[in-house]
Design a protein around this motif. Sequence first.
Motif, PDB file in Angstrom:
ATOM      1  N   GLN A  65       0.853  -1.226   0.113  1.00 46.45           N
ATOM      2  CA  GLN A  65       0.045  -0.025  -0.149  1.00 46.45           C
ATOM      3  C   GLN A  65       0.878   1.466  -0.090  1.00 46.45           C
ATOM      4  OE1 GLN A  65      -2.331  -0.788   3.674  1.00 46.45           O
ATOM      5  NE2 GLN A  65      -1.055   0.696   4.925  1.00 46.45           N
ATOM      6  N   PRO A  68       3.305   2.593  -3.926  1.00 48.48           N
ATOM      7  CA  PRO A  68       2.877   3.733  -4.921  1.00 48.48           C
ATOM      8  C   PRO A  68       3.335   5.128  -4.505  1.00 48.48           C
ATOM      9  CG  PRO A  68       0.887   2.253  -4.557  1.00 48.48           C
ATOM     10  CD  PRO A  68       2.047   1.950  -3.477  1.00 48.48           C
ATOM     11  N   ALA A 124      -6.871  -1.445   0.341  1.00 47.17           N
ATOM     12  CA  ALA A 124      -7.198  -0.778  -0.863  1.00 47.17           C
ATOM     13  C   ALA A 124      -7.398   0.786  -0.833  1.00 47.17           C
ATOM     14  CB  ALA A 124      -8.674  -1.466  -1.425  1.00 47.17           C
ATOM     15  N   LEU A 125      -7.737   1.222   0.116  1.00 45.69           N
ATOM     16  CA  LEU A 125      -8.062   2.636   0.409  1.00 45.69           C
ATOM     17  C   LEU A 125      -6.609   3.448   0.546  1.00 45.69           C
ATOM     18  CD1 LEU A 125     -11.190   3.081   2.495  1.00 45.69           C
ATOM     19  CD2 LEU A 125     -10.802   3.848   0.131  1.00 45.69           C
ATOM     20  N   PHE A 127      -3.490   2.023  -0.438  1.00 48.30           N
ATOM     21  CA  PHE A 127      -3.057   2.119  -1.773  1.00 48.30           C
ATOM     22  C   PHE A 127      -3.271   3.200  -2.708  1.00 48.30           C
ATOM     23  CE2 PHE A 127      -2.631   0.665  -6.095  1.00 48.30           C
ATOM     24  CZ  PHE A 127      -1.359   0.069  -6.153  1.00 48.30           C
ATOM     25  N   SER A 128      -4.467   3.376  -2.699  1.00 54.91           N
ATOM     26  CA  SER A 128      -5.309   4.377  -3.858  1.00 54.91           C
ATOM     27  C   SER A 128      -4.647   5.914  -3.443  1.00 54.91           C
ATOM     28  CB  SER A 128      -6.831   4.515  -3.692  1.00 54.91           C
ATOM     29  OG  SER A 128      -7.237   3.089  -4.197  1.00 54.91           O
ATOM     30  N   PHE A 129      -4.795   6.017  -1.989  1.00 57.48           N
ATOM     31  CA  PHE A 129      -4.288   7.548  -1.547  1.00 57.48           C
ATOM     32  C   PHE A 129      -2.705   7.646  -1.830  1.00 57.48           C
ATOM     33  CE2 PHE A 129      -2.516  10.182   1.626  1.00 57.48           C
ATOM     34  CZ  PHE A 129      -3.342  11.286   1.437  1.00 57.48           C
ATOM     35  N   CYS A 130      -2.234   6.631  -1.701  1.00 55.75           N
ATOM     36  CA  CYS A 130      -0.677   6.771  -1.809  1.00 55.75           C
ATOM     37  C   CYS A 130      -0.099   6.774  -3.279  1.00 55.75           C
ATOM     38  CB  CYS A 130       0.165   5.389  -1.338  1.00 55.75           C
ATOM     39  SG  CYS A 130       0.221   5.502   0.356  1.00 55.75           S
ATOM     40  N   ALA A 131      -1.046   6.502  -4.160  1.00 55.11           N
ATOM     41  CA  ALA A 131      -0.813   6.663  -5.845  1.00 55.11           C
ATOM     42  C   ALA A 131      -1.174   8.289  -5.972  1.00 55.11           C
ATOM     43  CB  ALA A 131      -1.601   5.752  -6.585  1.00 55.11           C
ATOM     44  N   TYR A 132      -2.577   8.444  -5.622  1.00 57.31           N
ATOM     45  CA  TYR A 132      -3.109   9.889  -5.798  1.00 57.31           C
ATOM     46  C   TYR A 132      -2.389  10.928  -5.147  1.00 57.31           C
ATOM     47  CZ  TYR A 132      -6.687  13.240  -5.690  1.00 57.31           C
ATOM     48  OH  TYR A 132      -7.743  14.204  -6.001  1.00 57.31           O
ATOM     49  N   ASN A 133      -1.699  10.695  -3.882  1.00 53.90           N
ATOM     50  CA  ASN A 133      -0.882  11.685  -3.400  1.00 53.90           C
ATOM     51  C   ASN A 133       0.364  11.655  -3.856  1.00 53.90           C
ATOM     52  OD1 ASN A 133      -0.655  13.696  -1.193  1.00 53.90           O
ATOM     53  ND2 ASN A 133       0.901  12.469  -0.220  1.00 53.90           N
TER      54      ASN A 133
END
Length: 265
Positions: A65, A68, A124-125, A127-133
């Motif tokens: 997570q 990214p 999952a949240l 992981f998504s936050f790390c990619a986004y940020n």
Amino acid sequence: MDPLLRLLFSSEAEELSALDRMAHFMLLMAALTFLTLLFENVPYGRYASRRYGFPVDARLAWFVQELPALAVPLCLVLWTSAAKTSRLPNQLLLCMYFCHYTQRSLVYPFLIRGGKPTPFASFALAFSFCAYNGYLQARYLSHYAEYPPDWVSRPAFISGSVMWLAGWLINVHSDHILRNLRKPGETGYRIPAGGVFEYISGANFFGEMIEWAGFALAAHSVHSAAFAVFTVIVLSSRALAHHRWYKEKFEDYPKSRKALVPFLY
């Protein structure tokens, strides 16, 4: 990656506008997260629950997570026309970011001792936050952020950098204390002691909050500010929950110890 970015955005002005919108959206999500956390703890660690999905091994979850947040910025810096990476303020700010996430994604997960599995939804949240940020922070700093030539000598940058370093050291040292609470083979929870834990229950969270608040002060952008605000909301909720939990579980928990801010709160 430049061809991909050209496919997504017709011009640099359009991409910069998208980055601004992403920062504003993060602020909106921070507000919604604040409201949610008034009624629910972040569901990982001691608050994990199967209603948030099947469990993922703690080490694997932290490694995947957080990755990214390191991999996306590295790709942006190495494989795009990162126009501002030759400038000292941008270099130093990117170094702060990379220092944190190199430790967090490549070191911290492999030092975990017997952590509780992470529910898939939380994994999952995150992981998504790390990619986004990761995209938001690195793309802005590497390609768009403009600073005056003397920015690194200005009070905002100096004080922000000192805050970042102090927060990073507190965070890493506090994690070290938590890892060593149990002897090999032991299970259960113990009262943390030493370092900033002598004053507050959420020393590790406090360190990371100070770290990103300093980063936002030094970077002086809505993008870094949105990240700092989101971090403060999530981690302050976590620290307060831990403080309540410690007080309920341990009758001898230090009465003078605060939850989040030494001597105050």
